[in-house]
Design a protein around this motif. Structure first.
Motif: not given
Length: 559
Positions: A390-392, A397, A403, A405-406, A408-409, A493
């Protein structure tokens, strides 16, 4: 003095079937025939259910199974077949039949709006066009689903009440056709019925609770929906119709607590294959739907399943938007299993080499710890890794200070999948490499050392070829497994991230995930097209596995 040598006694080819062969006890025969009779009875019951459902193919299959059991197990001959028959039947039921059914579905338009036969579609269209006659009475109505079924997806039923003073000619006529015997009449003379998509049937009055407004509040084997629950399925309830009589009449919902018997406003001319509305608008059959003859307006709501030939396969390879997405997924589908098998094999082999060193102490403990990721269920591990990426709030992270966006990219999501699969897959490779290394003779390595080969040369020229002989077929099987690794992609994903404006093709989709989305998760599920994709997957995996096994067979020459 000469000695005579006795000739060895050869076994009798008919041993076990001669007159002196000991026979089985009587109770064994009784048990055997009792089991045969039980199987035949079960098959007869299944055949009866299939006949009632009109599934003649299932009737033939059940009859074949019953006949095979009787022929094979009622005689003392055919001993090998007694052991082979259960496996052959299971192979046909769970391997061959799904493949045949999927292949057959791939040549149809089966999917959302095309799940019925043409006759059923005609009846459904007419039932949905039912309108109330001005003078027709109304009846008490409750919406229900079978007891235990989910409210959102359970099969709908209408629980109807006809008060004693009601002029219920049409409803009573439909009830008589279903065999009303009076058991559906309450003490005050109210008649009870249950209506399904198949028709109207009497509802036993035993255990039924009537409300003050004359509707049914509770009934055995049914879950009566309250107003809020019925509103969740408002569209289904409004479209629902219970056929009664032979002229297309049907029971339809009027209000939240009332229903009526009406007549269809659309007629069907079977000879011309045309449906005509009360206003005279004509609809003709085309591509599994009734479409307006003048080309203006929408198609009628219910379609049917029909053969479309190779249209689904042409869509895959010729439709530009579909083809581009398919090629994109296919390239990733090739790269993912190759990288997964390669990375897990290298890491598993290196760890196996390390723990195969006789000088290492406590190898049993270390090996037990290393196989823990393989022992955990993938449903748990996949969700845990998805949370860590999770990116946040993800652990990766936070620990690394990155930082990224695992999920989302596109490229980061692919790398995340490979890392997750490396964690899940290396224990398996470690186990098979450990077993293979222990089977390699030590004198071969000693001979290489005597010839002057160093550790790396021995590993590359001696250990690796012998290792690949044992694990080569397993690497091909692992490739085939990862080629269709639906669960990992779905959990980590979900096939995403998706490009803007395209919610059908994900950047981490495998072909199997793509087929699943086509069949169940798209706006208009198309199971026929998804089946065509599955056939393409089957052919690709078969071709790749064939080439892989041929190469692994060539490795045996090193022996």
């Amino acid at each position: 003095m000469s000695q005579t040598q006795e000739k060895p006694v050869m076994p009798d080819a008919d041993a076990g079937h001669g007159p002196d062969t000991p026979r089985a006890p009587w109770w064994v025969k009784v048990v055997r025939w009792a089991l045969i009779a039980l199987v035949v009875l079960v098959m007869a019951y299944a055949a009866q259910q299939a006949i009632q459902a009109g599934s003649w193919l299932i009737v033939v299959a059940v009859a074949f199974i019953a006949m095979s059991v009787v022929v094979v197990y009622s005689t003392r001959h055919a001993i090998p077949m007694k052991y082979l028959l259960p496996g052959l039947l299971l192979l046909l039921l769970f391997q061959v039949w799904p493949i045949v059914y999927t292949a057959a579905t791939a040549f149809t338009n089966y999917g959302d709006g095309h799940t019925l036969s043409k006759e059923e579609a005609v009846l459904a269209i007419q039932a949905q066009s039912v309108r109330q006659d001005p003078d027709a009475p109304r009846y008490g109505m409750s919406v229900a689903v079978p007891e235990g079924a989910p409210i959102e997806t359970g099969e709908l039923s209408l629980l109807l009440t006809v008060p004693p003073a009601a002029d219920g000619g049409e409803l009573e006529e439909g009830a008589e056709d279903t065999g009303d015997t009076g058991e559906n009449v309450t003490a005050d003379g109210t008649q009870l019925f249950v209506g399904t998509a198949e028709g109207l049937e009497p509802l036993s009055a035993e255990g039924v609770e009537l409300l003050g407004n004359g509707t049914i509040g509770a009934a055995p084997e049914f879950r009566v929906l309250n107003l809020m629950e019925a509103n969740q399925r408002a569209d289904d309830v409004q479209a629902f119709a219970v056929p009664v009589g032979e002229e297309g009449s049907a029971v339809k919902v009027a209000t939240t607590s009332q229903a009526f018997v009406g007549r269809p406003t659309i007629s069907y001319d079977e000879a011309a294959d045309v449906m005509t509305t009360a206003e005279g608008k004509r609809y003709v059959a085309q591509d599994g739907n009734f479409v307006p003859e003048d080309g203006e307006g929408a198609v009628l709501p219910a379609g049917w399943t029909e053969n479309v030939g190779f249209d689904n396969f042409r869509t895959i390879f010729t439709d530009p938007s579909f083809r581009n997405g398919f090629v994109k997924i296919f390239l990733w589908n090739l790269a993912f299993p190759l990288l997964s098998v390669g990375s897990t094999f290298v890491l598993g082999m290196l760890l196996a080499l390390l723990f195969n060193d006789p000088r290492l102490k406590g190898k049993g403990l270390y090996r037990s710890l290393l196989i823990l990721p393989y022992a955990l269920p993938i449903f748990v591990t996949g969700l845990v890794w998805a949370a860590m990426f999770n990116a946040q709030f993800g652990l990766i992270n936070e620990v690394t200070g990155l930082n990224i966006n695992w999920l989302g990219d596109p490229w980061a999501a692919r790398f995340a999948l490979l890392m997750t699969n490396l964690w899940l897959g290396f224990p398996y490779m470690f186990l098979i490499c450990t077993g293979a290394l222990q089977s390699i003779p030590t004198d071969v390595k000693e001979a290489a050392s005597v010839d002057g080969a160093g550790p790396l040369r021995t590993l590359w020229s001696v250990t690796m070829p012998l290792l690949l002989v044992a694990v080569g077929p397993l690497l091909v099987a692992s490739f085939a497994f990862n080629f269709n690794n639906f669960t990992l992609i779905y959990l980590v994903t979900g096939g995403g991230p998706f490009d803007s404006g395209n919610s059908l093709v994900g950047n981490t989709d495998l072909l199997i995930n793509f087929a699943y989305r086509l069949a169940l998760e798209s706006g208009t599920p198309n199971i026929g097209l998804a089946s065509a994709v599955s056939i393409v997957i089957f052919m690709l995996v078969g071709a790749i596995s064939y080439l892989g096994f041929r190469q692994s067979a060539a490795l045996e020459e090193v022996n």
